[in-house]
Design an enzyme around this catalytic site. Structure first.
Site, PDB file in Angstrom:
ATOM      1  N   CYS A  43      49.224  44.455  33.672  1.00 32.23           N
ATOM      2  CA  CYS A  43      49.274  42.988  33.763  1.00 32.23           C
ATOM      3  C   CYS A  43      50.668  42.451  33.461  1.00 32.23           C
ATOM      4  O   CYS A  43      51.216  41.656  34.217  1.00 32.23           O
ATOM      5  CB  CYS A  43      48.244  42.368  32.826  1.00 32.23           C
ATOM      6  SG  CYS A  43      48.347  40.582  32.803  1.00 32.23           S
ATOM      7  N   CYS A  48      49.753  40.987  36.969  1.00 30.82           N
ATOM      8  CA  CYS A  48      49.541  39.531  36.917  1.00 30.82           C
ATOM      9  C   CYS A  48      50.796  38.715  36.641  1.00 30.82           C
ATOM     10  O   CYS A  48      51.082  37.754  37.352  1.00 30.82           O
ATOM     11  CB  CYS A  48      48.527  39.166  35.830  1.00 30.82           C
ATOM     12  SG  CYS A  48      47.303  40.394  35.461  1.00 30.82           S
ATOM     13  N   LYS A  51      53.763  39.173  39.155  1.00 30.68           N
ATOM     14  CA  LYS A  51      53.221  38.687  40.437  1.00 30.68           C
ATOM     15  C   LYS A  51      53.211  37.160  40.481  1.00 30.68           C
ATOM     16  O   LYS A  51      53.666  36.545  41.440  1.00 30.68           O
ATOM     17  CB  LYS A  51      51.812  39.263  40.635  1.00 30.68           C
ATOM     18  CG  LYS A  51      51.070  38.894  41.899  1.00 30.68           C
ATOM     19  CD  LYS A  51      50.309  37.605  41.872  1.00 30.68           C
ATOM     20  CE  LYS A  51      49.383  37.400  40.725  1.00 30.68           C
ATOM     21  NZ  LYS A  51      48.182  38.190  40.718  1.00 30.68           N
ATOM     22  N   TYR A 179      42.817  41.580  46.923  1.00 34.55           N
ATOM     23  CA  TYR A 179      43.677  40.727  46.104  1.00 34.55           C
ATOM     24  C   TYR A 179      45.162  40.973  46.374  1.00 34.55           C
ATOM     25  O   TYR A 179      45.925  40.053  46.651  1.00 34.55           O
ATOM     26  CB  TYR A 179      43.452  41.030  44.620  1.00 34.55           C
ATOM     27  CG  TYR A 179      42.200  40.491  44.001  1.00 34.55           C
ATOM     28  CD1 TYR A 179      42.222  39.309  43.271  1.00 34.55           C
ATOM     29  CD2 TYR A 179      40.998  41.185  44.079  1.00 34.55           C
ATOM     30  CE1 TYR A 179      41.089  38.827  42.647  1.00 34.55           C
ATOM     31  CE2 TYR A 179      39.857  40.709  43.459  1.00 34.55           C
ATOM     32  CZ  TYR A 179      39.900  39.531  42.740  1.00 34.55           C
ATOM     33  OH  TYR A 179      38.778  39.059  42.132  1.00 34.55           O
ATOM     34  N   GLU A 183      47.777  38.506  48.260  1.00 32.06           N
ATOM     35  CA  GLU A 183      48.766  37.840  47.403  1.00 32.06           C
ATOM     36  C   GLU A 183      50.191  38.181  47.833  1.00 32.06           C
ATOM     37  O   GLU A 183      51.056  37.306  47.932  1.00 32.06           O
ATOM     38  CB  GLU A 183      48.554  38.239  45.938  1.00 32.06           C
ATOM     39  CG  GLU A 183      47.275  37.624  45.375  1.00 32.06           C
ATOM     40  CD  GLU A 183      47.042  37.913  43.895  1.00 32.06           C
ATOM     41  OE1 GLU A 183      46.244  37.201  43.287  1.00 32.06           O
ATOM     42  OE2 GLU A 183      47.646  38.859  43.351  1.00 32.06           O
ATOM     43  N   HIS A 437      40.162  10.071  39.838  1.00 33.89           N
ATOM     44  CA  HIS A 437      40.746   9.776  41.138  1.00 33.89           C
ATOM     45  C   HIS A 437      42.237   9.474  41.030  1.00 33.89           C
ATOM     46  O   HIS A 437      42.646   8.844  40.069  1.00 33.89           O
ATOM     47  CB  HIS A 437      40.015   8.554  41.713  1.00 33.89           C
ATOM     48  CG  HIS A 437      40.382   8.246  43.117  1.00 33.89           C
ATOM     49  ND1 HIS A 437      40.029   9.063  44.172  1.00 33.89           N
ATOM     50  CD2 HIS A 437      41.091   7.215  43.647  1.00 33.89           C
ATOM     51  CE1 HIS A 437      40.495   8.534  45.297  1.00 33.89           C
ATOM     52  NE2 HIS A 437      41.143   7.425  45.007  1.00 33.89           N
ATOM     53  N   GLU A 442      37.980  16.070  41.892  1.00 32.09           N
ATOM     54  CA  GLU A 442      36.925  15.047  41.836  1.00 32.09           C
ATOM     55  C   GLU A 442      35.824  15.334  42.858  1.00 32.09           C
ATOM     56  O   GLU A 442      34.685  14.929  42.708  1.00 32.09           O
ATOM     57  CB  GLU A 442      37.492  13.641  42.031  1.00 32.09           C
ATOM     58  CG  GLU A 442      37.975  13.343  43.432  1.00 32.09           C
ATOM     59  CD  GLU A 442      38.511  11.912  43.571  1.00 32.09           C
ATOM     60  OE1 GLU A 442      37.770  10.973  43.278  1.00 32.09           O
ATOM     61  OE2 GLU A 442      39.693  11.758  43.961  1.00 32.09           O
TER      62      GLU A 442
HETATM   63  P1  NDP Z   1      40.936  45.568  46.352  1.00 30.17           P
HETATM   64  O1  NDP Z   1      39.806  46.434  46.023  1.00 30.17           O
HETATM   65  O2  NDP Z   1      40.868  44.129  46.014  1.00 30.17           O
HETATM   66  O3  NDP Z   1      41.264  45.671  47.910  1.00 30.17           O
HETATM   67  C1  NDP Z   1      41.490  46.899  48.514  1.00 30.17           C
HETATM   68  C2  NDP Z   1      41.605  46.665  49.997  1.00 30.17           C
HETATM   69  O4  NDP Z   1      42.002  47.852  50.641  1.00 30.17           O
HETATM   70  C3  NDP Z   1      40.292  46.246  50.616  1.00 30.17           C
HETATM   71  O5  NDP Z   1      40.558  45.272  51.587  1.00 30.17           O
HETATM   72  C4  NDP Z   1      39.788  47.540  51.229  1.00 30.17           C
HETATM   73  O6  NDP Z   1      38.971  47.351  52.353  1.00 30.17           O
HETATM   74  C5  NDP Z   1      41.077  48.186  51.659  1.00 30.17           C
HETATM   75  N1  NDP Z   1      40.983  49.644  51.716  1.00 30.17           N
HETATM   76  C6  NDP Z   1      40.460  50.475  50.795  1.00 30.17           C
HETATM   77  N2  NDP Z   1      40.550  51.764  51.185  1.00 30.17           N
HETATM   78  C7  NDP Z   1      41.148  51.733  52.401  1.00 30.17           C
HETATM   79  C8  NDP Z   1      41.508  52.744  53.323  1.00 30.17           C
HETATM   80  N3  NDP Z   1      41.264  54.029  53.094  1.00 30.17           N
HETATM   81  N4  NDP Z   1      42.089  52.358  54.486  1.00 30.17           N
HETATM   82  C9  NDP Z   1      42.321  51.054  54.745  1.00 30.17           C
HETATM   83  N5  NDP Z   1      41.994  50.057  53.906  1.00 30.17           N
HETATM   84  C10 NDP Z   1      41.422  50.392  52.740  1.00 30.17           C
HETATM   85  O7  NDP Z   1      42.192  46.264  45.678  1.00 30.17           O
HETATM   86  P2  NDP Z   1      43.673  45.785  45.439  1.00 30.17           P
HETATM   87  O8  NDP Z   1      44.500  47.004  45.581  1.00 30.17           O
HETATM   88  O9  NDP Z   1      44.006  44.589  46.258  1.00 30.17           O
HETATM   89  O10 NDP Z   1      43.636  45.329  43.918  1.00 30.17           O
HETATM   90  C11 NDP Z   1      43.088  46.195  42.931  1.00 30.17           C
HETATM   91  C12 NDP Z   1      42.347  45.427  41.883  1.00 30.17           C
HETATM   92  O11 NDP Z   1      43.267  44.794  41.015  1.00 30.17           O
HETATM   93  C13 NDP Z   1      41.494  44.284  42.408  1.00 30.17           C
HETATM   94  O12 NDP Z   1      40.234  44.682  42.858  1.00 30.17           O
HETATM   95  C14 NDP Z   1      41.394  43.392  41.202  1.00 30.17           C
HETATM   96  O13 NDP Z   1      40.368  43.871  40.389  1.00 30.17           O
HETATM   97  C15 NDP Z   1      42.745  43.582  40.545  1.00 30.17           C
HETATM   98  N6  NDP Z   1      43.665  42.491  40.895  1.00 30.17           N
HETATM   99  C16 NDP Z   1      43.376  41.219  40.513  1.00 30.17           C
HETATM  100  C17 NDP Z   1      44.210  40.183  40.825  1.00 30.17           C
HETATM  101  C18 NDP Z   1      43.845  38.806  40.399  1.00 30.17           C
HETATM  102  O14 NDP Z   1      42.997  38.656  39.543  1.00 30.17           O
HETATM  103  N7  NDP Z   1      44.437  37.762  41.001  1.00 30.17           N
HETATM  104  C19 NDP Z   1      45.452  40.384  41.568  1.00 30.17           C
HETATM  105  C20 NDP Z   1      45.661  41.760  41.948  1.00 30.17           C
HETATM  106  C21 NDP Z   1      44.799  42.750  41.607  1.00 30.17           C
HETATM  107  P3  NDP Z   1      37.390  47.001  52.237  1.00 30.17           P
HETATM  108  O15 NDP Z   1      37.324  45.547  51.898  1.00 30.17           O
HETATM  109  O16 NDP Z   1      36.889  47.306  53.591  1.00 30.17           O
HETATM  110  O17 NDP Z   1      36.845  47.882  51.173  1.00 30.17           O
END
Ligand code: NDP
Length: 460
Positions: A43, A48, A51, A179, A183, A437, A442
């Site tokens: 984080c 976080c 980022k 995410y 982002e 407002h 709101e």
């Molecule tokens: P996520 O799980 O959010 O997203 C992973 C993405 O990669 C999904 O779209 C998934 O597709 C895709 N994916 C997974 N495997 C493959 C593959 N083999 N080939 C192609 N695409 C693939 O993970 P992130 O890496 O974005 O983030 C990790 C975690 O970190 C988040 O889940 C969250 O918990 C945390 N995080 C939180 C944030 C916040 O609170 N703002 C910011 C950043 C991270 P599919 O949807 O089809 O599974």
């Protein structure tokens, strides 16, 4: 506990490990914490916090553009990536020092070393030294994964490296629709990169409400981000200082940077966990009970390494609850329901509770209230954008069981709305609340017309 060198050995100095150490020490425990990289964890060091700093940087572009409609004439704005990265690094170093100082003040001994388990009560450091501990807390977090092995994957970066690129890439291809992908697409595009997002499914942000997913994608595309769905990166080839990114569709994109944001996996490997009998769950995280206890009685796990809800505030709560349970004489389980979440994309997302699709399966009656409008600021700025607010209501009890917001300030709004949702507020309570407002929020208390009402659908 005096047979041991310490009462608690914490492996991992991220948000969860740091909080657990500090509270345990405050309860009188002798605590040692090992961190192999930098105190602060994902984080603070490469998640976080940095980022969000990059997100702030990326949003100035729109502000500069919007200013014209409000009478401002600005000189041509220019952006310098190395300055942003240097300033960000300075702030992260300050935070790391602050975390370290806080631990020191609480009496926690910090060792900068990898630590592995030798047996349930023995932790070994990289220099071979062994420490005997009454309790061990695993708080090692997670690390980026790159999905299926593809040719040239070694050319791809993860979010870890994105924070340290020597220069802003002119064209970035990002794989993933979660995410981090969404982002970073907003960050790079806002700072001036040309961005292509490649996602394997039908639409980005799987797991979020379908209206949210559609809205975010629509706005991202309006802001110039190219979103390619139903497709994966099949290979990456270096060509000079650039890369040829080959897609499963047969198309090819030339880019300066290929970033994978394809999920993160719990850091459980080569730690001696399974050898001492710590069970790993099917999702790859430590199997733990409601008090974060693993299958070995004196070993606990908190945060991303348990792969429950991988969010910083959750890890912090789990860390505090662990310390109160084991050293504070107060068994405390963390309530993992109605955890708010935000995606700091462009546009921003804030969400809590059930999506419309989840409610329609779980509730016998679901009412939906939805509002989409052009925000006041966009009237003068001329920006082509809309805000979405949506309430999911239990049609039998009138309780608001879900709230979903897309647009400026969504994260700030959802944090406050979560108090009401968590308390069990009804739609009538929302309606009885006086509006403020003119704000976007709101709209949460002025939505009178149901946009849809459903009886339960059969679960699949
Ligand atoms: P996520 O799980 O959010 O997203 C992973 C993405 O990669 C999904 O779209 C998934 O597709 C895709 N994916 C997974 N495997 C493959 C593959 N083999 N080939 C192609 N695409 C693939 O993970 P992130 O890496 O974005 O983030 C990790 C975690 O970190 C988040 O889940 C969250 O918990 C945390 N995080 C939180 C944030 C916040 O609170 N703002 C910011 C950043 C991270 P599919 O949807 O089809 O599974």
């Amino acid at each position: 506990m005096s047979d041991y060198d310490v009462d608690l050995f914490v492996i991992g100095g991220g948000s969860g490990g740091v909080r657990a150490s500090r509270i345990a020490a405050q309860h009188g425990a002798r605590v040692m914490l090992a961190e192999e990289y930098r105190v602060g964890g994902t984080c603070v060091i490469r998640g976080c916090v940095p980022k969000k700093l990059l997100v702030y940087a990326s949003r100035f572009r729109a502000e500069f553009e919007d200013a014209a409609g409000f009478g401002w004439t600005l000189a041509q704005a220019t952006f310098d990536w190395p300055t942003l990265i240097a300033n960000k690094d300075q702030e992260i170093a300050r935070l790391e020092a602050a975390y370290t100082a806080t631990l020191g003040k609480a009496g926690v001994a910090i060792v900068k070393s990898r630590a592995v388990l030798r047996d349930a009560h023995t932790v070994q450091l990289a220099n071979g030294e062994q420490v005997r501990a009454a309790y061990v807390l695993i708080a090692t977090g997670g690390a980026p994964t790159y999905g299926d092995p593809i040719p040239g994957v070694e050319h791809a970066i993860s979010s870890n490296e994105a924070f340290h690129l020597p220069q802003l890439p002119a064209h970035v291809v990002i794989q993933g629709g979660g995410y981090i992908a969404v982002e970073f697409a907003g960050i790079f595009a806002g700072l001036g990169s040309h961005v292509t997002l490649v996602y394997r499914g039908e639409n980005i942000l799987r797991g979020f409400d379908d209206d949210v997913r559609q809205h975010v994608r629509m706005d991202m595309e309006k802001h110039g981000i190219r979103v390619i769905t139903g497709c994966k990166i099949a290979a990456i080839e270096r060509s000079g200082s650039r890369f040829s990114v080959h897609l499963s569709s047969g198309n090819q994109i030339t880019a300066d940077c290929a970033m994978f944001a394809t999920g993160r996996a719990p850091n459980v490997a080569r730690m001696g966990l399974e050898e001492v009998g710590v069970e790993i769950a099917k999702n790859g995280g430590l199997a733990v009970d409601e008090y974060s206890r693993t299958s070995v009685a004196n070993i606990y796990g908190i945060g991303d390494v348990t792969n429950r809800i991988n969010l910083t505030p959750v890890a912090i709560r789990e860390g505090a609850a662990f310390a109160d349970t084991v050293f504070g004489g107060k068994s405390t389980a963390v309530d993992h329901t109605n955890v708010p979440t935000a995606v700091f994309s462009d546009p921003e997302v804030g969400a809590v509770g059930l999506t419309e699709a989840q409610a329609r399966v779980r509730l016998s009656r679901t009412d939906i209230y939805r509002s989409m409008f052009k925000p006041l600021k966009a009237t003068l700025s001329g920006r082509d954008t809309t805000v979405l607010l949506k309430l999911v209501v239990d049609g039998l009890t009138d309780r608001v069981v879900g709230c979903h917001i897309v647009g400026e300030g969504a994260a700030e709004m959802i944090q406050v709305a979560t108090i009401a949702v968590k308390m069990g507020a009804t739609k009538a309570d929302f309606d009885a609340t006086m509006a403020l407002h003119p704000t976007t929020a709101e709209e949460l208390v002025t939505m009178r017309q149901k946009s849809a009402s459903y009886a339960r659908e059969a679960a699949e």
